[in-house]
Design a protein around this motif. Structure first.
Motif, PDB file in Angstrom:
ATOM      1  N   LEU A 161       1.327  -1.072   0.127  1.00 57.23           N
ATOM      2  CA  LEU A 161      -0.009  -0.079  -0.129  1.00 57.23           C
ATOM      3  C   LEU A 161       0.581   0.781  -0.046  1.00 57.23           C
ATOM      4  O   LEU A 161       1.227   1.916   0.725  1.00 57.23           O
ATOM      5  CB  LEU A 161      -1.198  -0.291   1.115  1.00 57.23           C
ATOM      6  CG  LEU A 161      -1.868  -1.304   1.377  1.00 57.23           C
ATOM      7  CD1 LEU A 161      -2.864  -1.556   2.094  1.00 57.23           C
ATOM      8  CD2 LEU A 161      -2.675  -1.024  -0.070  1.00 57.23           C
ATOM      9  N   LYS A 162       1.864   1.708  -0.875  1.00 59.81           N
ATOM     10  CA  LYS A 162       2.461   2.818  -1.598  1.00 59.81           C
ATOM     11  C   LYS A 162       1.678   4.133  -1.497  1.00 59.81           C
ATOM     12  O   LYS A 162       2.005   5.345  -0.116  1.00 59.81           O
ATOM     13  CB  LYS A 162       3.099   2.809  -2.806  1.00 59.81           C
ATOM     14  CG  LYS A 162       4.176   1.602  -2.727  1.00 59.81           C
ATOM     15  CD  LYS A 162       5.081   1.646  -4.377  1.00 59.81           C
ATOM     16  CE  LYS A 162       5.871   0.679  -3.965  1.00 59.81           C
ATOM     17  NZ  LYS A 162       6.328   0.480  -5.615  1.00 59.81           N
ATOM     18  N   LEU A 221      -7.542   8.559  -4.513  1.00 62.49           N
ATOM     19  CA  LEU A 221      -8.633   9.068  -3.866  1.00 62.49           C
ATOM     20  C   LEU A 221      -9.635   7.953  -4.389  1.00 62.49           C
ATOM     21  O   LEU A 221     -10.557   7.338  -3.185  1.00 62.49           O
ATOM     22  CB  LEU A 221      -8.853   9.985  -4.320  1.00 62.49           C
ATOM     23  CG  LEU A 221      -9.791  10.528  -3.862  1.00 62.49           C
ATOM     24  CD1 LEU A 221      -9.869  11.020  -2.213  1.00 62.49           C
ATOM     25  CD2 LEU A 221      -9.920  12.308  -4.478  1.00 62.49           C
ATOM     26  N   TYR A 222      -9.766   7.766  -5.491  1.00 58.54           N
ATOM     27  CA  TYR A 222     -11.080   6.618  -5.789  1.00 58.54           C
ATOM     28  C   TYR A 222     -11.148   5.998  -5.367  1.00 58.54           C
ATOM     29  O   TYR A 222     -12.543   4.991  -5.006  1.00 58.54           O
ATOM     30  CB  TYR A 222     -11.098   6.702  -7.874  1.00 58.54           C
ATOM     31  CG  TYR A 222      -9.922   5.642  -8.528  1.00 58.54           C
ATOM     32  CD1 TYR A 222     -10.158   4.375  -7.979  1.00 58.54           C
ATOM     33  CD2 TYR A 222      -8.817   5.637  -7.993  1.00 58.54           C
ATOM     34  CE1 TYR A 222      -9.518   3.201  -8.753  1.00 58.54           C
ATOM     35  CE2 TYR A 222      -7.593   4.918  -9.094  1.00 58.54           C
ATOM     36  CZ  TYR A 222      -8.177   3.728  -9.506  1.00 58.54           C
ATOM     37  OH  TYR A 222      -7.609   3.210  -9.389  1.00 58.54           O
ATOM     38  N   VAL A 223     -10.823   5.026  -4.694  1.00 51.17           N
ATOM     39  CA  VAL A 223      -9.855   3.724  -3.991  1.00 51.17           C
ATOM     40  C   VAL A 223     -10.788   3.838  -3.221  1.00 51.17           C
ATOM     41  O   VAL A 223     -11.089   3.340  -2.256  1.00 51.17           O
ATOM     42  CB  VAL A 223      -8.814   2.958  -4.262  1.00 51.17           C
ATOM     43  CG1 VAL A 223      -8.782   2.078  -3.119  1.00 51.17           C
ATOM     44  CG2 VAL A 223      -8.532   2.359  -5.609  1.00 51.17           C
ATOM     45  N   LYS A 224     -10.593   5.393  -2.572  1.00 47.99           N
ATOM     46  CA  LYS A 224     -10.719   5.368  -0.752  1.00 47.99           C
ATOM     47  C   LYS A 224     -13.006   5.597  -0.900  1.00 47.99           C
ATOM     48  O   LYS A 224     -13.070   5.237  -0.396  1.00 47.99           O
ATOM     49  CB  LYS A 224     -10.118   6.556  -0.468  1.00 47.99           C
ATOM     50  CG  LYS A 224      -8.496   5.912   0.316  1.00 47.99           C
ATOM     51  CD  LYS A 224      -7.930   7.782   0.810  1.00 47.99           C
ATOM     52  CE  LYS A 224      -6.820   7.653   1.184  1.00 47.99           C
ATOM     53  NZ  LYS A 224      -6.278   9.046   1.205  1.00 47.99           N
ATOM     54  N   ILE A 225     -12.993   6.385  -2.106  1.00 49.58           N
ATOM     55  CA  ILE A 225     -14.336   6.718  -1.864  1.00 49.58           C
ATOM     56  C   ILE A 225     -14.474   5.400  -2.326  1.00 49.58           C
ATOM     57  O   ILE A 225     -16.174   5.155  -1.499  1.00 49.58           O
ATOM     58  CB  ILE A 225     -14.246   7.475  -2.849  1.00 49.58           C
ATOM     59  CG1 ILE A 225     -13.708   8.592  -2.592  1.00 49.58           C
ATOM     60  CG2 ILE A 225     -16.045   8.354  -3.109  1.00 49.58           C
ATOM     61  CD1 ILE A 225     -14.322   9.855  -4.112  1.00 49.58           C
ATOM     62  N   GLY A 249     -18.562   0.834  -0.227  1.00 47.02           N
ATOM     63  CA  GLY A 249     -19.436  -0.241  -0.067  1.00 47.02           C
ATOM     64  C   GLY A 249     -19.460  -0.348   1.446  1.00 47.02           C
ATOM     65  O   GLY A 249     -20.023  -1.492   2.149  1.00 47.02           O
ATOM     66  N   VAL A 250     -18.161  -0.039   2.280  1.00 45.38           N
ATOM     67  CA  VAL A 250     -18.941  -0.062   3.726  1.00 45.38           C
ATOM     68  C   VAL A 250     -20.314   0.466   3.994  1.00 45.38           C
ATOM     69  O   VAL A 250     -20.778   0.150   4.980  1.00 45.38           O
ATOM     70  CB  VAL A 250     -17.568   0.633   4.342  1.00 45.38           C
ATOM     71  CG1 VAL A 250     -18.043   0.819   6.315  1.00 45.38           C
ATOM     72  CG2 VAL A 250     -16.251  -0.010   4.184  1.00 45.38           C
ATOM     73  N   LEU A 251     -20.554   1.867   3.637  1.00 48.53           N
ATOM     74  CA  LEU A 251     -21.746   2.628   3.655  1.00 48.53           C
ATOM     75  C   LEU A 251     -22.834   1.620   3.580  1.00 48.53           C
ATOM     76  O   LEU A 251     -23.569   1.751   3.854  1.00 48.53           O
ATOM     77  CB  LEU A 251     -21.670   3.442   3.406  1.00 48.53           C
ATOM     78  CG  LEU A 251     -23.045   4.677   3.038  1.00 48.53           C
ATOM     79  CD1 LEU A 251     -22.858   4.959   4.779  1.00 48.53           C
ATOM     80  CD2 LEU A 251     -23.096   6.223   3.414  1.00 48.53           C
TER      81      LEU A 251
END
Length: 104
Positions: free
Chosen positions: A8-9, A13-17, A22-24
Motif C-alpha cells: 500500500l504505497k 482517492l477513487y479507491v478510498k471513495i 462499500g462500507v456505507l
C-alpha cells in the motif's frame, strides 16, 4: 532475507471513495435487514409460514421435487453427505492454490 515490498504505497482517492461507499452500503443493508426483521415487515398473516420460508413454497407442487421417489439413488444419504464434504474440501484446496497464484 528478502525484504517484502510495501503493497500500500499510496491509495488513490477513487479507491478510498469506493471503499467508503462499500462500507456505507454494507452498513445500510445490515441496518435495513435488522429493521425489516424487527418490525416483521413483509410477512403475510394468512400464510402458515414465517419469513424466508415462502421462497420455495410459492412453487406449485414443490414437495414432489424434494421427495426421494423422484430422485432415487442407490447410495445411502451418509455416502452422499461424505462425498459432498470431500467435494467441498477439494474445492477449498483449489481455491487456496488459485489464491496463492494471485499473490505472485
Amino acid at each position: 532475507m528478502k525484504k517484502k515490498k510495501h503493497l500500500l504505497k499510496k491509495i488513490p482517492l477513487y479507491v478510498k471513495i469506493l471503499n467508503g461507499i462499500g462500507v456505507l452500503g454494507t452498513f445500510c443493508g445490515v441496518l435495513g435487514a435488522v429493521l425489516i426483521m424487527s418490525q416483521k415487515w413483509g410477512l403475510i398473516e394468512s400464510l402458515p409460514f414465517g419469513g424466508g420460508a415462502y421462497y420455495y413454497t410459492d412453487i406449485p407442487g414443490f414437495e414432489q421435487w424434494m421427495d426421494a421417489v423422484y430422485y432415487p439413488s442407490d447410495l445411502s444419504p451418509w455416502i452422499i453427505g461424505i462425498l459432498f464434504l470431500i467435494w467441498g474440501f477439494l474445492m477449498y484446496q483449489l481455491w487456496k492454490k488459485i489464491d496463492k497464484l494471485g499473490d505472485r
